[in-house]
Design a protein around this motif. Structure first.
Motif, PDB file in Angstrom:
ATOM      1  N   LYS A  58      -9.296   7.805  -6.391  1.00  0.00           N
ATOM      2  CA  LYS A  58      -8.373   8.659  -6.156  1.00  0.00           C
ATOM      3  C   LYS A  58      -7.658   9.276  -7.453  1.00  0.00           C
ATOM      4  CE  LYS A  58      -8.533   8.377  -1.867  1.00  0.00           C
ATOM      5  NZ  LYS A  58      -9.912   8.478  -1.440  1.00  0.00           N
ATOM      6  N   ALA A 106       1.230   5.556   8.573  1.00  0.00           N
ATOM      7  CA  ALA A 106       1.658   5.755   7.109  1.00  0.00           C
ATOM      8  C   ALA A 106       0.791   4.434   6.431  1.00  0.00           C
ATOM      9  CB  ALA A 106       3.131   5.455   6.921  1.00  0.00           C
ATOM     10  N   LEU A 107       0.779   3.384   6.753  1.00  0.00           N
ATOM     11  CA  LEU A 107       0.070   2.503   6.421  1.00  0.00           C
ATOM     12  C   LEU A 107      -1.588   2.706   6.304  1.00  0.00           C
ATOM     13  CD1 LEU A 107       1.286  -0.849   8.036  1.00  0.00           C
ATOM     14  CD2 LEU A 107       1.772  -0.474   5.619  1.00  0.00           C
ATOM     15  N   LEU A 108      -1.981   3.293   7.264  1.00  0.00           N
ATOM     16  CA  LEU A 108      -3.341   3.452   7.242  1.00  0.00           C
ATOM     17  C   LEU A 108      -3.752   4.717   6.098  1.00  0.00           C
ATOM     18  CD1 LEU A 108      -4.530   3.812  10.985  1.00  0.00           C
ATOM     19  CD2 LEU A 108      -5.312   2.352   9.011  1.00  0.00           C
ATOM     20  N   GLU A 109      -2.807   5.777   6.203  1.00  0.00           N
ATOM     21  CA  GLU A 109      -3.196   6.883   5.225  1.00  0.00           C
ATOM     22  C   GLU A 109      -2.897   6.612   3.680  1.00  0.00           C
ATOM     23  OE1 GLU A 109      -0.194   9.754   6.664  1.00  0.00           O
ATOM     24  OE2 GLU A 109      -2.002  10.388   8.147  1.00  0.00           O
ATOM     25  N   ALA A 110      -2.292   5.196   3.295  1.00  0.00           N
ATOM     26  CA  ALA A 110      -1.847   4.934   2.274  1.00  0.00           C
ATOM     27  C   ALA A 110      -3.060   4.175   1.490  1.00  0.00           C
ATOM     28  CB  ALA A 110      -0.522   3.902   2.061  1.00  0.00           C
ATOM     29  N   ILE A 111      -4.085   3.738   2.539  1.00  0.00           N
ATOM     30  CA  ILE A 111      -5.129   3.065   1.747  1.00  0.00           C
ATOM     31  C   ILE A 111      -6.026   3.934   1.209  1.00  0.00           C
ATOM     32  CG2 ILE A 111      -7.183   1.256   2.548  1.00  0.00           C
ATOM     33  CD1 ILE A 111      -5.768   0.553   4.902  1.00  0.00           C
ATOM     34  N   PRO A 112      -6.282   3.527  -0.110  1.00  0.00           N
ATOM     35  CA  PRO A 112      -7.181   4.480  -1.118  1.00  0.00           C
ATOM     36  C   PRO A 112      -8.727   4.104  -0.273  1.00  0.00           C
ATOM     37  CG  PRO A 112      -6.166   2.710  -2.319  1.00  0.00           C
ATOM     38  CD  PRO A 112      -5.803   2.528  -0.822  1.00  0.00           C
ATOM     39  N   LEU A 113      -9.469   4.957   0.369  1.00  0.00           N
ATOM     40  CA  LEU A 113     -10.806   4.783   0.642  1.00  0.00           C
ATOM     41  C   LEU A 113     -11.523   4.933  -0.595  1.00  0.00           C
ATOM     42  CD1 LEU A 113     -11.039   6.364   4.200  1.00  0.00           C
ATOM     43  CD2 LEU A 113     -11.172   3.902   3.814  1.00  0.00           C
ATOM     44  N   SER A 138      -7.586  -2.886   5.658  1.00  0.00           N
ATOM     45  CA  SER A 138      -9.088  -2.795   5.657  1.00  0.00           C
ATOM     46  C   SER A 138      -9.584  -4.230   6.039  1.00  0.00           C
ATOM     47  CB  SER A 138      -9.837  -2.407   4.276  1.00  0.00           C
ATOM     48  OG  SER A 138      -9.463  -1.145   3.931  1.00  0.00           O
ATOM     49  N   PRO A 161     -14.079  -2.883   0.884  1.00  0.00           N
ATOM     50  CA  PRO A 161     -13.606  -2.871   2.525  1.00  0.00           C
ATOM     51  C   PRO A 161     -13.150  -1.156   2.813  1.00  0.00           C
ATOM     52  CG  PRO A 161     -11.809  -4.066   1.461  1.00  0.00           C
ATOM     53  CD  PRO A 161     -12.731  -4.009   0.382  1.00  0.00           C
ATOM     54  N   ARG A 162     -13.768  -0.588   4.046  1.00  0.00           N
ATOM     55  CA  ARG A 162     -13.328   0.665   4.197  1.00  0.00           C
ATOM     56  C   ARG A 162     -12.687   0.419   5.678  1.00  0.00           C
ATOM     57  NH1 ARG A 162     -17.096   4.889   1.871  1.00  0.00           N
ATOM     58  NH2 ARG A 162     -17.801   3.784   0.353  1.00  0.00           N
ATOM     59  N   TYR A 163     -11.479   0.598   5.807  1.00  0.00           N
ATOM     60  CA  TYR A 163     -10.849   0.567   7.312  1.00  0.00           C
ATOM     61  C   TYR A 163     -11.832   1.421   8.229  1.00  0.00           C
ATOM     62  CZ  TYR A 163      -7.724   4.558   6.815  1.00  0.00           C
ATOM     63  OH  TYR A 163      -7.432   5.728   6.679  1.00  0.00           O
ATOM     64  N   LYS A 198       0.806   4.184  -2.968  1.00  0.00           N
ATOM     65  CA  LYS A 198       0.366   5.180  -3.113  1.00  0.00           C
ATOM     66  C   LYS A 198       1.466   6.212  -3.721  1.00  0.00           C
ATOM     67  CE  LYS A 198      -0.715   9.001   0.182  1.00  0.00           C
ATOM     68  NZ  LYS A 198      -0.856   9.410   1.759  1.00  0.00           N
ATOM     69  N   VAL A 222       0.711  -1.210   0.092  1.00  0.00           N
ATOM     70  CA  VAL A 222       0.052  -0.054   0.180  1.00  0.00           C
ATOM     71  C   VAL A 222       0.863   1.227   0.060  1.00  0.00           C
ATOM     72  CG1 VAL A 222      -2.221  -0.723   0.943  1.00  0.00           C
ATOM     73  CG2 VAL A 222      -0.490  -0.302   2.311  1.00  0.00           C
ATOM     74  N   THR A 223       1.967   1.164   0.738  1.00  0.00           N
ATOM     75  CA  THR A 223       2.734   2.422   0.905  1.00  0.00           C
ATOM     76  C   THR A 223       3.428   2.852  -0.418  1.00  0.00           C
ATOM     77  OG1 THR A 223       4.430   1.271   1.918  1.00  0.00           O
ATOM     78  CG2 THR A 223       3.021   2.726   3.283  1.00  0.00           C
ATOM     79  N   GLY A 281     -11.224   2.052  -4.574  1.00  0.00           N
ATOM     80  CA  GLY A 281     -10.560   2.762  -3.823  1.00  0.00           C
ATOM     81  C   GLY A 281      -9.669   3.599  -4.713  1.00  0.00           C
ATOM     82  N   VAL A 282      -9.028   3.126  -5.427  1.00  0.00           N
ATOM     83  CA  VAL A 282      -7.945   3.553  -6.398  1.00  0.00           C
ATOM     84  C   VAL A 282      -8.611   4.290  -7.555  1.00  0.00           C
ATOM     85  CG1 VAL A 282      -6.279   2.849  -8.364  1.00  0.00           C
ATOM     86  CG2 VAL A 282      -6.153   1.746  -6.017  1.00  0.00           C
TER      87      VAL A 282
END
Lengths: 288, 266
Positions: A216, B251-258, B214, A255-257, A187, A183-184, A212-213
């Motif tokens: 963005k 950083a891991l959380l912020e990188a997830i595209p909601l 997620s 999913p949405r965390y 991004k 994920v990092t 999600g992608v």
């Protein structure tokens, strides 16, 4: 006029089932369109058809693909390849298999510029250095002499992005470019692609299964099911209120965390049955 | 004993593939740098981290596919860390692994029933056909799939076979390594819902390795965050999401595209 305009494109496996069912979509210069759907929905096939790299087992049964106002499917194969080579490029899914492990990075970017576009070696190399700097690779001259295995997945994907932008294409097809990354890194890579696309004013067709992608990086999206576009909408409209029950269910499955109760809802059987019936009705209407 | 696993100061080194020497032993690189944690019986624990964080190496050490260089891995009170293969063999049935890519972990030439029966045979179970049928039933595939080959199944169905293979052995512990990362969202949801139900029904202890927070959020009560071979956060999942303590977790959380265009990416 859209830079890429696909009209009623139909594909099928030779003597087999349909893969795309009269798909129509437009991508304007400087615009990003997401192609989403489950595996097997045909989203990658659209990109492959545009770039003229369909597998040999797949045949085009109808439709038009206008690139820059020219219908690719009416061109002779040689002219078609030249048109696509000069104006379009691909960012592939898997940066490891897309790079030849036994060749250094440099020629893998520059060979195409020299052999196909007729650039001088010196001009191509200068361009490669410039591009690697643009994709934020430190010490581009050294990286050009390295082999793929010496680089991380993220670095390799940056190189493929640089390579895709090398000849200033007007259209890029990105086929799940971040699926293999964590994920990092994803991004960083997505921001890089979006930034380059905006700076260069490229039309971008972005194949992904991750809504999600899409939210963005894309301005518009097409949702596919079984080779049929079930929804074509702007990103703002779609995420506010998806219109087709299938695409709504796909969004609900994402999913949405931030909300533990949201997501992980499989697409309901009834929704699948309804969209399958739509596909069947379509086939009946178009094949008698 | 309340804890099924007690891991203490676990260290693990592997040959460094980026350095190559012409002579002498290969250079070692330490992947796990002293990890300590416990897995309570019946718990579902998420293990997250980026690529290279050591999460898969940790998973493989827990089921002893890799041997640690030092430290203890106590499983039900017995230290697995330095056991020989012969000592491990009678214990292996009790800790099972489900792999990321069922297409490469399932032999393409074998039918589904054979694939599930094979480990049962190895562990000398009786009444194997009945056990295979029950496992298929438990994962919602049914006997119609018994005679099919892996390539005839969808990704989600293949991953169900992976689950059936693991639960047929009646293990205490299952390690699931990125088992849904290759699936699309709807199959992902189906497989996770199935796993969640089975773990509860069978009273299994589960460690779930993923880079997708997620998914962890939905499935796991507790989460370990790994970075560069160290645990940077080990907390109940709800707390971790409410207020991440480590910068890396943030950083891991912020990188997830909601899936929400109104939330721009910082």
């Amino acid at each position: 006029m859209s830079y890429l305009s696909i009209r009623n494109l139909s594909l099928r496996l030779k003597k087999g089932p349909a893969l795309l069912r009269r798909v129509s979509l437009e991508v304007a210069a400087g615009e990003v369109r997401g192609l989403v759907g489950e595996s097997g929905a045909g989203k990658s096939m659209i990109g492959k058809a545009v770039l003229g790299i369909l597998p040999p087992a797949v045949e085009i049964t109808g439709g038009e693909i206008f690139l820059d106002g020219v219908d690719l499917l009416r061109l002779a194969p040689r002219e078609r390849r030249r048109k696509i080579g000069a104006t379009a490029a691909l960012i592939p899914q898997d940066p490891l298999t897309a790079l030849n492990p036994s060749h250094r990075i440099g020629p893998q970017i520059t060979d195409r510029l020299v052999d196909i576009l007729g650039w001088t070696r010196a001009k191509a190399e200068a361009r490669a250095v410039e591009l690697l700097a643009e994709v934020q690779i430190a010490d581009p001259a050294r990286v050009l002499r390295q082999y793929p295995h010496e680089l991380s997945g993220g670095m390799r994907q940056r190189i493929l992005i640089a390579s895709a932008f090398a000849a200033e294409p007007r259209l890029i097809v990105a086929d799940e470019p971040t699926t293999a990354l964590d994920v990092t890194v994803q991004k960083q890579i997505l921001r890089l692609i979006a930034g380059m696309q905006a700076r260069h004013g490229t039309a971008l067709l972005f194949v992904t299964h991750d809504l999600g992608v899409v939210s963005k990086v894309c301005q518009r999206l097409s949702v596919l099911y079984s080779g049929m576009v079930v929804e074509d909408a702007t990103v703002a409209d779609f995420f506010a209120a998806p219109k087709h029950p299938y695409s709504a269910a796909l969004l609900a499955a994402t999913p949405r965390y931030t909300d533990p109760s949201a997501g992980l809802n499989p697409v309901p059987e009834a929704v699948i049955a309804a969209v399958r019936a739509e596909v069947a009705a379509f086939d009946k209407a178009h094949h008698g | 004993m309340a804890d099924l696993y007690q891991v203490e100061n676990l260290r693990l080194s592997l040959a460094d593939m980026t350095q190559r020497r012409a002579f002498g032993p290969a250079t070692q690189v330490e992947i796990l740098k002293g990890l300590s944690f416990t897995l309570p019986r019946g718990s579902v624990t998420g293990i997250v981290g980026g690529s290279g964080s050591g999460k898969s190496t940790l998973g493989r050490a827990l089921v002893r596919l890799l041997a640690p260089s030092s430290g203890a891995i106590r499983f039900d009170g017995v230290d697995l860390a330095h056991m020989t293969e012969a000592q491990l063999r009678p214990l292996r049935r009790r800790f099972q692994m489900i792999f990321q890519d069922p297409m490469s972990s399932l032999n393409p030439r074998h039918r589904i029933a054979t694939l599930i029966a094979e480990p049962l045979r190895l562990h000398r179970f009786d009444a194997i056909p009945a056990r295979v049928a029950r496992a298929l039933d438990q994962v919602g595939l049914g006997s119609a799939y018994a005679n099919r080959f892996p390539h005839e199944l969808s990704g989600g169905q293949r991953q169900r076979v992976g689950i059936a293979r693991a639960i047929a052995l009646e293990p205490d512990f299952i390690l699931a390594d990125e088992i849904v990362s290759g699936l699309d969202v709807s199959s992902q949801a189906q497989v996770l819902n199935l796993l969640e139900r089975l773990v509860a029904e069978l009273g299994l202890t589960l460690a779930f390795i993923s880079h997708d927070l997620s998914v962890i959020r939905r499935l796991c009560q507790r989460t370990l965050v790994l970075q560069h071979g160290r645990i940077v956060e080990d907390r109940p999942t709800a707390d971790l999401f409410a207020a991440p303590e480590a910068d890396y977790t943030r950083a891991l959380l912020e990188a997830i595209p909601l899936p929400d265009p109104s939330q721009p990416w910082v």
